[in-house]
Design a protein around this motif. Structure first.
Motif, mmCIF file in Angstrom:
data_model
loop_
_atom_site.group_PDB
_atom_site.id
_atom_site.type_symbol
_atom_site.label_atom_id
_atom_site.label_comp_id
_atom_site.label_asym_id
_atom_site.label_seq_id
_atom_site.Cartn_x
_atom_site.Cartn_y
_atom_site.Cartn_z
ATOM 1 N N PHE A 44 0.861 -1.179 0.000
ATOM 2 C CA PHE A 44 0.000 0.000 0.000
ATOM 3 C C PHE A 44 0.897 1.228 0.000
ATOM 4 O O PHE A 44 1.805 1.351 0.828
ATOM 5 N N ASP A 45 0.657 2.135 -0.933
ATOM 6 C CA ASP A 45 1.410 3.378 -1.036
ATOM 7 C C ASP A 45 0.650 4.442 -0.252
ATOM 8 O O ASP A 45 -0.455 4.839 -0.639
ATOM 9 N N ARG A 46 1.222 4.887 0.848
ATOM 10 C CA ARG A 46 0.562 5.879 1.711
ATOM 11 C C ARG A 46 0.398 7.240 1.052
ATOM 12 O O ARG A 46 -0.455 8.023 1.461
ATOM 13 N N MET A 47 1.201 7.522 0.048
ATOM 14 C CA MET A 47 1.133 8.832 -0.614
ATOM 15 C C MET A 47 0.008 8.887 -1.646
ATOM 16 O O MET A 47 -0.652 9.911 -1.790
ATOM 17 N N THR A 48 -0.188 7.787 -2.372
ATOM 18 C CA THR A 48 -1.161 7.793 -3.480
ATOM 19 C C THR A 48 -2.410 6.963 -3.209
ATOM 20 O O THR A 48 -3.406 7.103 -3.909
ATOM 21 N N GLY A 49 -2.338 6.043 -2.232
ATOM 22 C CA GLY A 49 -3.452 5.133 -1.972
ATOM 23 C C GLY A 49 -3.433 3.918 -2.888
ATOM 24 O O GLY A 49 -4.316 3.073 -2.818
ATOM 25 N N GLU A 50 -2.427 3.839 -3.746
ATOM 26 C CA GLU A 50 -2.324 2.725 -4.692
ATOM 27 C C GLU A 50 -1.986 1.420 -3.969
ATOM 28 O O GLU A 50 -1.231 1.406 -3.001
ATOM 29 N N ILE A 51 -2.560 0.349 -4.471
ATOM 30 C CA ILE A 51 -2.274 -0.990 -3.962
ATOM 31 C C ILE A 51 -1.701 -1.780 -5.125
ATOM 32 O O ILE A 51 -2.278 -1.813 -6.203
ATOM 33 N N PHE A 52 -0.547 -2.372 -4.914
ATOM 34 C CA PHE A 52 0.093 -3.125 -5.988
ATOM 35 C C PHE A 52 0.714 -4.391 -5.437
ATOM 36 O O PHE A 52 0.936 -4.523 -4.229
ATOM 37 N N SER A 53 0.958 -5.331 -6.336
ATOM 38 C CA SER A 53 1.520 -6.612 -5.898
ATOM 39 C C SER A 53 2.855 -6.868 -6.587
ATOM 40 O O SER A 53 3.134 -6.329 -7.661
ATOM 41 N N VAL A 54 3.629 -7.709 -5.936
ATOM 42 C CA VAL A 54 4.936 -8.112 -6.440
ATOM 43 C C VAL A 54 5.017 -9.623 -6.262
ATOM 44 O O VAL A 54 4.657 -10.151 -5.207
ATOM 45 N N THR A 55 5.474 -10.312 -7.301
ATOM 46 C CA THR A 55 5.656 -11.758 -7.177
ATOM 47 C C THR A 55 7.032 -12.046 -6.597
ATOM 48 O O THR A 55 7.947 -11.217 -6.682
ATOM 49 N N SER A 56 7.193 -13.219 -6.039
ATOM 50 C CA SER A 56 8.452 -13.565 -5.397
ATOM 51 C C SER A 56 9.612 -13.625 -6.378
ATOM 52 O O SER A 56 10.749 -13.365 -6.010
ATOM 53 N N GLU A 57 9.334 -13.933 -7.642
ATOM 54 C CA GLU A 57 10.437 -14.010 -8.605
ATOM 55 C C GLU A 57 11.043 -12.633 -8.881
ATOM 56 O O GLU A 57 12.215 -12.526 -9.174
#
Length: 129
Positions: free
Chosen positions: A26-39
């Motif tokens: 969660f990006d506290r500045m923009t409210g954006e939620i994004f994901s990252v894979t383990s690779e």
């Protein structure tokens, strides 16, 4: 204090993540939620951890929490056949079963389970925020 818009559905999806190789932030500045894979995650996570005040890792739904939701569901007035099938699925004994497939044959109970899971996750999100 900065006010930002947060996509509630995206936040709920991130909190209900059961994938062990996917991490949500969660990006506290923009409210954006994004994901990252383990690779790809290790480099990205190291970068995000440098700015911990801005990026928060969203805790995934662990199997113990999912089991707790299902146990609460089974304690309610549930169809006896469904209760038996879900109990078997929780036991992890062969033959293995897909819980979503089982519950899909019981539409009213499926709706109750979705509502119970949503209530649990909503409470968890509110506590986290």
């Amino acid at each position: 204090m900065l006010k930002i818009a947060i996509a509630w559905d995206d936040l709920m999806s991130a909190f209900s993540n059961l994938e062990q190789d996917r991490f949500f932030f969660f990006d506290r500045m923009t409210g954006e939620i994004f994901s990252v894979t383990s690779e790809h995650g290790e480099q990205v996570v190291q970068h995000l951890e440098k700015d911990r005040d801005r990026f928060l890792e969203i805790p995934a739904l662990d199997m113990s929490a999912e089991r707790s939701i299902l146990t609460s569901f089974l304690e309610q007035d549930t169809d006896p056949l469904l209760r038996s099938l879900v109990s078997h699925a929780l036991s992890r004994r062969p033959p293995y079963t897909n819980l979503a497939d089982i519950v899909s044959f019981f539409p009213e109970d499926e709706t109750r389970l979705v509502e119970l899971r949503d209530a649990f996750l909503s409470n968890r999100v509110r506590t986290w925020l």
